[in-house]
Write a protein that holds these residues in place. Structure first.
Motif, PDB file in Angstrom:
ATOM      1  N   ILE A 117      24.012 -73.613   7.567  1.00 33.82           N
ATOM      2  CA  ILE A 117      22.634 -72.459   6.877  1.00 33.82           C
ATOM      3  C   ILE A 117      20.749 -72.636   7.479  1.00 33.82           C
ATOM      4  N   LEU A 124      17.256 -66.029  11.806  1.00 36.04           N
ATOM      5  CA  LEU A 124      17.023 -64.427  11.315  1.00 36.04           C
ATOM      6  C   LEU A 124      15.380 -64.627  10.227  1.00 36.04           C
ATOM      7  N   VAL A 125      15.318 -65.762  10.123  1.00 39.00           N
ATOM      8  CA  VAL A 125      13.529 -65.742   9.491  1.00 39.00           C
ATOM      9  C   VAL A 125      12.350 -66.167  10.439  1.00 39.00           C
ATOM     10  N   PRO A 126      11.483 -65.211   9.900  1.00 40.09           N
ATOM     11  CA  PRO A 126      10.460 -66.191  10.870  1.00 40.09           C
ATOM     12  C   PRO A 126       9.563 -66.980  10.063  1.00 40.09           C
ATOM     13  N   VAL A 127       9.206 -67.851  11.140  1.00 39.47           N
ATOM     14  CA  VAL A 127       8.255 -68.897  10.642  1.00 39.47           C
ATOM     15  C   VAL A 127       6.334 -68.664  10.211  1.00 39.47           C
ATOM     16  N   GLY A 128       5.834 -68.558   9.468  1.00 34.13           N
ATOM     17  CA  GLY A 128       4.460 -68.292   9.354  1.00 34.13           C
ATOM     18  C   GLY A 128       3.738 -67.881   8.560  1.00 34.13           C
ATOM     19  N   ARG A 129       2.240 -68.061   8.369  1.00 31.52           N
ATOM     20  CA  ARG A 129       1.353 -68.090   7.762  1.00 31.52           C
ATOM     21  C   ARG A 129       2.153 -66.903   5.954  1.00 31.52           C
ATOM     22  N   ARG A 175      21.765 -70.491  11.215  1.00 32.56           N
ATOM     23  CA  ARG A 175      20.934 -69.223  10.856  1.00 32.56           C
ATOM     24  C   ARG A 175      19.776 -68.807   9.987  1.00 32.56           C
ATOM     25  N   SER A 176      18.969 -69.575   9.205  1.00 30.74           N
ATOM     26  CA  SER A 176      17.840 -69.401   8.647  1.00 30.74           C
ATOM     27  C   SER A 176      16.970 -69.008  10.235  1.00 30.74           C
ATOM     28  N   LEU A 219      23.425 -64.735   4.410  1.00 31.80           N
ATOM     29  CA  LEU A 219      22.506 -65.696   4.407  1.00 31.80           C
ATOM     30  C   LEU A 219      21.923 -66.232   2.835  1.00 31.80           C
ATOM     31  N   MET A 272      10.208 -63.912   2.223  1.00 31.18           N
ATOM     32  CA  MET A 272       9.693 -63.648   3.518  1.00 31.18           C
ATOM     33  C   MET A 272      10.364 -61.860   4.239  1.00 31.18           C
ATOM     34  N   GLY A 289       5.097 -67.694   3.738  1.00 27.48           N
ATOM     35  CA  GLY A 289       5.951 -67.929   3.563  1.00 27.48           C
ATOM     36  C   GLY A 289       5.489 -69.617   4.295  1.00 27.48           C
ATOM     37  N   GLU A 290       4.850 -70.450   4.751  1.00 26.23           N
ATOM     38  CA  GLU A 290       4.026 -71.601   5.728  1.00 26.23           C
ATOM     39  C   GLU A 290       5.533 -72.127   6.348  1.00 26.23           C
ATOM     40  N   ARG A 291       6.161 -72.258   5.797  1.00 24.54           N
ATOM     41  CA  ARG A 291       7.545 -73.524   6.396  1.00 24.54           C
ATOM     42  C   ARG A 291       8.694 -72.349   6.509  1.00 24.54           C
ATOM     43  N   ARG A 292       9.803 -73.363   7.035  1.00 29.62           N
ATOM     44  CA  ARG A 292      11.301 -72.762   7.101  1.00 29.62           C
ATOM     45  C   ARG A 292      11.767 -74.116   6.688  1.00 29.62           C
ATOM     46  N   ALA A 293      11.564 -73.909   5.376  1.00 25.28           N
ATOM     47  CA  ALA A 293      12.373 -75.291   4.377  1.00 25.28           C
ATOM     48  C   ALA A 293      13.062 -74.814   3.404  1.00 25.28           C
ATOM     49  N   ILE A 294      14.334 -75.470   3.387  1.00 24.06           N
ATOM     50  CA  ILE A 294      15.516 -74.320   2.394  1.00 24.06           C
ATOM     51  C   ILE A 294      16.190 -75.709   0.846  1.00 24.06           C
ATOM     52  N   ALA A 329      17.916 -72.743  -1.788  1.00 23.55           N
ATOM     53  CA  ALA A 329      16.849 -72.376  -2.040  1.00 23.55           C
ATOM     54  C   ALA A 329      15.614 -72.191  -0.759  1.00 23.55           C
ATOM     55  N   PRO A 330      15.027 -70.777  -0.244  1.00 19.55           N
ATOM     56  CA  PRO A 330      14.294 -71.046  -0.064  1.00 19.55           C
ATOM     57  C   PRO A 330      12.859 -71.360  -0.252  1.00 19.55           C
ATOM     58  N   LEU A 331      12.418 -72.093   0.558  1.00 20.07           N
ATOM     59  CA  LEU A 331      11.144 -71.852  -0.248  1.00 20.07           C
ATOM     60  C   LEU A 331       9.753 -70.273   0.145  1.00 20.07           C
ATOM     61  N   TRP A 332      10.552 -70.068   1.750  1.00 18.28           N
ATOM     62  CA  TRP A 332       9.037 -69.294   1.725  1.00 18.28           C
ATOM     63  C   TRP A 332       8.801 -68.269   1.014  1.00 18.28           C
ATOM     64  N   LEU A 375      21.332 -60.821   6.820  1.00 15.89           N
ATOM     65  CA  LEU A 375      20.505 -61.644   5.559  1.00 15.89           C
ATOM     66  C   LEU A 375      21.055 -61.800   4.153  1.00 15.89           C
ATOM     67  N   MET A 401       7.176 -60.591   4.616  1.00 15.17           N
ATOM     68  CA  MET A 401       6.532 -60.857   5.834  1.00 15.17           C
ATOM     69  C   MET A 401       7.141 -59.932   6.416  1.00 15.17           C
TER      70      MET A 401
END
Lengths: 360, 360, 360, 360
Positions: free
Chosen positions: A57, A64-69, A60-61, D16, D1, A71-76, D26-29, D13, D4
């Motif tokens: 998962i 599909l999901v950018p990381v950046g200012r 796949r994130s 996902l 996100m 959200g800050e982190r691609r952390a699940i 659960a996503p942090l972002w 998505l 974002m």
């Protein structure tokens, strides 16, 4: 209390309960046994997450999901099924899988929340803590205690995933957190083998004279696998030679510490590493406070509140407060653990119970 | 006080002073300024001992004086010239050169006095601390905290000498010491590279779960030269790279610590290692408490109370309380130091003064 | 060691011992059993001073010796007969009788040495601690911890005497003391019933919000007799009612504490008050560290190292380290005690031994 | 996100996010800024409860609801309007009005939760703590730290009400609580003026020698109004005389402490008493952690997050974390306060901010 008296509600009683509500009051007697149970009865439940699923998962994130200012982190985060609607693995702790693609950067920020990362596999990312680049490799524990700026960047083309542990739920619940954005890119993009924090602090029993003031969190940002591995191996070897060194037969364990105090690495989070010999088994333990474990290597089972779960490399499980647990090792079995032990200890709530075999 | 009044002694005054004496009394006013000077004015004086001389004398003792039960150790204490009639290097500290011939044994005993050994050269002896054989090699600091049984045996045909540091003067003065004889031979004659204490405790930032109780003295019996050397080298390298790491420009230093607390290795003795770059010089410092230094490598000078002394490998010198000192390195310059810092700090007497350059 | 070998001195051995001396060295083996006895064997001896004698001599000093700058105090120290040539009551402690005539002033000064006064009789003097006038009355303990300016002035026409306790011997021995002269007259000549320190701090269990920083010495300058008396009476009353409150049957005791820590009043000196019921007797105790006692009220005996001494009001006696002691009360028996307990405890040398009745 | 990226959800998505849910993740972002705000943004809100209302409702409860085993207490909790569905006054603290009719008894029990009572008016009840009857009177603070048995009984025909403070929300949230029923009636029905705990411990700066072990909670069960009142009066008097004693001009305050450590009375709850001169005003303060205040005497206002509230005797108000507060006294103004300060301090989250006048 109505229940207690067994009487029908009188108009006066109905009015009284209405007045409680209108005046922002609530009686203790109708909820006392929920609020103050005989033993801890957490809403959080024991649960196991499979690393294979988490990693898939996260991957796949990554696509599909950018990381950046922002959200800050691609952390699940791992959601405890007993705490739905949150991303809390326990009432006090957050645990997430974080994923960084090749050459990606997670921007710098700082917050009151204490954080660490633990690496079950992979390499190539540097976490930059207050401007000090810290290599992340398999088996390492990396700290970013509260209010230290930190960002991560992947210095390679390969993605990397690891787990984050934080006291976000505790901080959120007690309303103690501050947050500040930092640099979009990490402030030092170098990729040294050894961080400056380690060069100053990772010498057994030695303390720099320039660092004599005690700190509430460890100044040592990285605890390397080679040291952890050796410490655990030595405990088992000493046991073999007939000397006391292990927690119990076949069960070696170390606690990661703040070298300025000998205490826990951070004021709210304890972290440990456990190693079981193949075939060994730990005593059943009830402990106040909640823990998260990750299998680092090998396979075995955990008995969690009476239910047995098979575990393989990377699998994570949570032990809520007072839920009895016991590990059994099929192969040599290495596990990382973190918990809210410092909160429990510092506030005087520590209690442990090992039922005798006859009680079980 | 007679001096104060300038009067001749009356018969009444003579009688009074006689009655003081007869009744085990003594007036403060005649001795106040000696007892309570404006700044510490130790009887102990700065002094330098040459390693060459010490070693030669120790060697001759090795030929002439047996080691064994009763005398217990072939140790020759450094006598501070200001404290004649004692074998005290400072009012609180004992420092001796100890010498063990090939295959000799110094029998086991234990005492309240805290002790360490530091090895400036040689190898081949194991000190056995509570049954745990600890190798002694150049650059190592070895601890035997109070009330641990310990003996030494030379596992080789070559003699070996080292320095012992203890709190014998302090313990003797304050009447706190107990002593007990142990085994005539060391209780474990093995000669392992690594002691069991190190195998349990010499892992940076890691603590065995079987050792969570804090101890008043370090459970780590040996601080190895390789770690000390690396820690000091890294401080100078970090300084080169522009980061804060050293005590002052060109002056790296570590303190040996008790990993269960982050504090000093023993309750009465502090030990440190200092490294100066060739050509560098430390600020002049006045410190409360007394120190002993030994040159480990290199050469330079020490300015001690205004007098400069040349120093070479193995030379020892003593800095009594409040005597200003400054080191100057001709070559790269490594020095071991121990002092009574924990006594001073724990009892609230700490004071340090660095005169500005204009004051000197 | 010659003794050990039983051999006659060879010329080589004679030369060796000569070289020790020339080179400021001394062998351990000839003095080990003196330096490191099996149990503490203090030079200081048990001794009793009679208050009547002390007071008479102090009074004559009042007539013959002025008080003023230089001598600073009309204080006459108790000399332990085992420590001749000093004015030390024990190796670590100073105890003096101080005498101030009507309207006399002892000028202000400050020093690193920690000091207290205890008043066995009389009144009329105020000790001014950092500008705060503190009344001195029978039964009061008054503190002047290290580096606080202090002077005394007699506000009445009557002379007054009391005892001073300091760590002068310890400070002198370890070379930690600084001294500074202050005002010739006390800086505040008021004579309030209650000092400002008491007004801020003498409220049970309460701490001013303006004083939340912990202090190494107690900020409470005066411990009043009325509180001490009440605390002791309550312990005996609770014992009468069947509740645990006393140290042993018939033996009540309190320790004076630093309210910011709950620990000892000063870093080097412990002080306590003991009350025995008429007819009661304490167990025989050996303790590491040295104590001075003063009878405050009543009469009885002390068994000191096997010798019994009768004691009356004001009498002082000293218990050197490890000398067994036991008190017996003829009447209700009140005693003040001070010792070097904080030094012993903080440096890890604490040991106590109560022989069973059969051992004695 | 999604926000974002600004892109429409792709099927991948959507899948996902569905897989997150299915797999307890659960996503942090999507929640980072809620979980980790820039400054604490508590769900709890400032609120004022009127004593008149509370008392009236408590009185009606006294008529309609029995007290006894099961419900255990006739206590009605203050519900923070921002935390509906609970009976929590803040996320960590419980505050209730408890009411006991003439001759009624609230049965004994014990629990891990720390508790105190504070009496704004009335008398006649004794709380029995581990068998020690403790009188409850106006202005007194009474402690029942975790795991002490306690019950209450009214020794008079008059009803009495007071406030209870506990860490129930914290204990419930962190799953640390144990509970045990005790005696139906209090184990000692005596009604002494002074509890045994006070007789042992309520002597300023004195500690029983039978109680030298430090305790995590105060052994002093009762802090009497006469001492609190005197301490506060003295601070204002000292201020009048020109000495530092108060927190700020016109604002005296004390903290209740554990005499064995000088620290807070219990590991999770801090309690204080504040007194303002008529006409004075405190600086605006932001503090991490949540507080409850009760007016003890006098009247004035509190500015809470910019809104001013009038306050009279007995009124309670809550200050959630980081909400700025300032008190203004119309008359002489006495207030009791309790908060979760020990939790905040021991876990390293302490932060205070006093905006300068220009910032406001």
């Amino acid at each position: 209390m109505q229940e207690m008296t067994g009487q029908a509600d009188t108009p006066e009683l109905v009015q009284l309960y209405r007045d409680f509500e209108v005046n922002s009051m609530a009686p203790l007697w109708t909820q006392r046994d929920d609020l103050m149970p005989m033993v801890p009865s957490p809403a959080a439940v024991p649960h196991v997450w499979r690393w294979k699923t988490l990693f898939d998962i996260a991957e796949r994130s990554g696509e599909l999901v950018p990381v950046g200012r922002g959200g800050e982190r691609r952390a699940i985060g791992l959601v405890n099924p007993g705490l739905p609607g949150t991303a809390y693995v326990t009432p006090t702790l957050w645990c997430a899988i974080q994923y960084l693609g090749g050459y990606e950067t997670a921007p710098e920020h700082r917050h009151s929340q204490n954080a660490f990362r633990f690496v079950v596999e992979g390499q190539g990312v540097w976490t930059v803590v207050n401007g000090d680049p810290v290599r992340m490799s398999r088996g390492d524990l990396l700290l970013t205690p509260g209010w230290n700026f930190h960002g991560h960047h992947n210095d390679t083309a390969e993605p990397m995933a690891w787990i984050d542990g934080l006291d976000i739920p505790f901080s959120n619940y007690t309303d103690v957190g501050f947050f500040e954005f930092g640099s979009e890119r990490v402030t030092d993009e170098a990729s040294p083998q050894t961080s400056r924090a380690e060069r100053l602090w990772a010498h057994p029993g030695l303390r720099p004279l320039s660092g004599l003031d005690d700190k509430i969190s460890s100044p040592l940002s990285a605890y390397r696998w080679e040291h952890t591995d050796r410490a655990l191996s030595e405990q088992l070897a000493l046991e073999d030679e007939g000397y006391p060194a292990t927690v119990e037969q076949g069960h070696a364990a170390i606690r990661f510490t703040n070298p300025t105090t000998g205490g826990d690495v951070m004021p709210t989070i304890r972290s440990e590493f456990h190693r079981l010999r193949a075939g060994s088994q730990t005593a059943v333990r009830h402990e106040v406070g909640s823990s998260v474990w990750q299998v680092f290597e090998g396979s075995g089972t955990v008995l969690l509140g009476g239910v047995e779960h098979r575990l393989d490399k990377g699998d994570l499980f949570v032990v809520p407060s007072w839920v009895p647990w016991s590990l059994r090792a099929e192969t040599a079995f290495d596990l990382f653990r973190f918990n809210d032990g410092p909160i429990i200890d510092r506030l005087g709530f520590t209690r442990t119970y090992l039922p005798s075999k006859d009680d079980r």
